[in-house]
Scaffold this active site. Sequence first.
Site, short mmCIF file in Angstrom:
data_model
loop_
_atom_site.label_atom_id
_atom_site.label_comp_id
_atom_site.label_asym_id
_atom_site.label_seq_id
_atom_site.Cartn_x
_atom_site.Cartn_y
_atom_site.Cartn_z
N PHE A 85 0.97 -1.18 0.01
CA PHE A 85 0.06 0.09 -0.05
C PHE A 85 0.78 1.43 0.10
CE2 PHE A 85 -2.48 3.18 1.74
CZ PHE A 85 -3.84 3.18 1.45
N TYR A 114 7.17 1.91 -6.28
CA TYR A 114 8.59 1.12 -5.54
C TYR A 114 8.41 -0.32 -5.70
CZ TYR A 114 11.86 0.00 -1.67
OH TYR A 114 12.94 -0.44 -1.01
N1 CAA Z 1 -4.18 -1.01 3.82
C1 CAA Z 1 -5.30 -0.44 3.44
N2 CAA Z 1 -5.54 0.74 3.99
C2 CAA Z 1 -4.63 1.69 4.29
C3 CAA Z 1 -3.25 1.30 4.51
C4 CAA Z 1 -2.96 -0.24 4.38
N3 CAA Z 1 -1.83 -0.63 4.30
N4 CAA Z 1 -2.60 2.24 4.99
C5 CAA Z 1 -3.48 3.35 4.99
N5 CAA Z 1 -4.55 3.04 4.51
C6 CAA Z 1 -5.77 3.71 4.47
C7 CAA Z 1 -6.16 4.58 5.78
O1 CAA Z 1 -6.60 3.92 6.44
C8 CAA Z 1 -6.83 5.88 5.03
O2 CAA Z 1 -8.16 5.33 5.01
P1 CAA Z 1 -9.42 6.26 4.54
O3 CAA Z 1 -9.00 7.36 3.65
O4 CAA Z 1 -10.78 5.53 4.35
O5 CAA Z 1 -9.36 7.14 6.11
C9 CAA Z 1 -6.23 6.01 3.76
O6 CAA Z 1 -5.46 4.88 3.32
C10 CAA Z 1 -5.06 7.13 3.93
O7 CAA Z 1 -4.82 7.42 2.49
P2 CAA Z 1 -3.83 8.77 2.04
O8 CAA Z 1 -3.58 8.84 0.64
O9 CAA Z 1 -4.32 9.85 2.90
O10 CAA Z 1 -2.45 8.18 2.76
P3 CAA Z 1 -1.50 9.10 3.75
O11 CAA Z 1 -0.92 10.21 2.93
O12 CAA Z 1 -2.01 9.23 5.11
O13 CAA Z 1 0.05 8.12 3.79
C11 CAA Z 1 1.33 6.69 2.92
C12 CAA Z 1 0.12 7.08 2.49
C13 CAA Z 1 2.45 7.48 3.09
C14 CAA Z 1 1.85 5.76 1.64
C15 CAA Z 1 1.40 5.66 4.14
O14 CAA Z 1 0.22 4.78 4.24
C16 CAA Z 1 2.66 4.91 4.18
O15 CAA Z 1 3.82 5.59 4.51
N6 CAA Z 1 2.78 3.70 4.10
C17 CAA Z 1 3.94 2.79 4.32
C18 CAA Z 1 4.59 2.68 3.11
C19 CAA Z 1 5.64 1.62 3.16
O16 CAA Z 1 5.46 0.41 3.60
N7 CAA Z 1 6.75 2.12 2.87
C20 CAA Z 1 7.95 1.35 3.08
C21 CAA Z 1 9.05 2.21 3.28
S1 CAA Z 1 10.67 1.57 3.46
C22 CAA Z 1 10.95 0.70 2.00
O17 CAA Z 1 10.39 0.69 1.10
C23 CAA Z 1 12.13 -0.51 2.13
C24 CAA Z 1 11.62 -1.79 1.73
O18 CAA Z 1 11.96 -2.23 0.61
C25 CAA Z 1 10.57 -2.21 2.85
#
Ligand code: CAA
Length: 246
Positions: free
Chosen positions: A148, A153
Site C-alpha cells: 500500500f 517502488y
Molecule cells: N491498507 C489499507 N488501507 C490503508 C493502509 C493499508 N496498509 N494504510 C493506510 N490505509 C488507508 C487509511 O486507513 C486511510 O483510509 P481512509 O481514507 O478511508 O481514512 C487512507 O489509506 C489514507 O490515504 P492517504 O492517501 O491519505 O494516505 P497518507 O497520505 O496518510 O499515507 C502513505 C500514505 C505515505 C503511503 C502511508 O500509508 C505509508 O507511509 N505507508 C507505508 C508504505 C511503506 O511501507 N513504505 C516502506 C518504506 S521502507 C521501504 O520501502 C524499504 C523496503 O523495501 C521494505
Amino acid sequence: MARIALVTGGIGGIGTAICTRLAKDGCTVVANHHPSEADAADAWKQARAAEGFTIATFAADVSSFEDSTRMVNEITEQHGPIDILVNCAGITRDKTFKKMEAAHWNAVINVNLNSVFNVTRPIWEGMLERGFGRIINISSVNGQRGQFGQANYSAAKAGMHGFTMALAQEGASKGVTVNTVSPGYVETAMTLAMDETVRNSIIGGIPMRRMAQPDEIAAAIAFLAGDQSAYVTGANLPVNGGLFMH
Ligand code: CAA
C-alpha cells in the site's frame, strides 16, 4: 587476487553493511554515491577507515547511463575490472496512487530500476569475457507482495527480479551468476522516514516482530558473492523475518 566489488548506493544503510562485509571477506570494495552526497561520502570514507576498512568512493548518478558508464570506466582504470556488482541504490516516494504524480513514479523507476541497466550494461561484457561475475540486485519484499502506498517502488523492485531471471540465463554458461536479494524491513534511514504509527503497525505484522539489522542483509549478499555460490543463479533470496513466504 582480491575480487573487486562495486556497491551502488554504497554509503546508505544497507549499502554500508554490504561494503564492510565484502571488505571483511577479502574483496577490494568501491562504494558508489550520488554526486550530491560528496561531503557525506568523504565523512563515510573516514568513518570506515577508522574501523580499519579502506573503501574507495565514486560519485555517479546511476539513473544516468552516461554517468554510470563514466564511473565504471574510471573504477576499471584505477582498480581493475569489476568482478562483483551489487545494485543497491534505491529511493522511495511513497504515496497512495491517487496522490502519485508522474515525478514520483519516474524518480523511483529511474533510480531503482533503470539504474540496474545503466550500471550492469558497461560491466557485463567484461564479466562474460573473463568467465567470472556476480551480479546481485537488491530488491524488496514489497516487490514480491506489493505494498500500500508503493505502486512505484513495488513495480521497480518486481522489475529488478525479472531482469535477474533473464540475465541469469545469459550468464549461466559463462560463469556469471545473477541473483536477487529481497530484504524485508531493515533498520535504516529509509524505514525511519516512515510515520511512526505506520512503522509500528508494519513491525506488528512481521512474524519476528522486529526489523532486520543491515548486517543480516549483507550476510545474504556475501553468500551469493562468494566463489562457493557458483551454482546459484536466477534466485530470489528473501531476508524478511517471515513477512512473506512463497
Ligand atoms: N491498507 C489499507 N488501507 C490503508 C493502509 C493499508 N496498509 N494504510 C493506510 N490505509 C488507508 C487509511 O486507513 C486511510 O483510509 P481512509 O481514507 O478511508 O481514512 C487512507 O489509506 C489514507 O490515504 P492517504 O492517501 O491519505 O494516505 P497518507 O497520505 O496518510 O499515507 C502513505 C500514505 C505515505 C503511503 C502511508 O500509508 C505509508 O507511509 N505507508 C507505508 C508504505 C511503506 O511501507 N513504505 C516502506 C518504506 S521502507 C521501504 O520501502 C524499504 C523496503 O523495501 C521494505
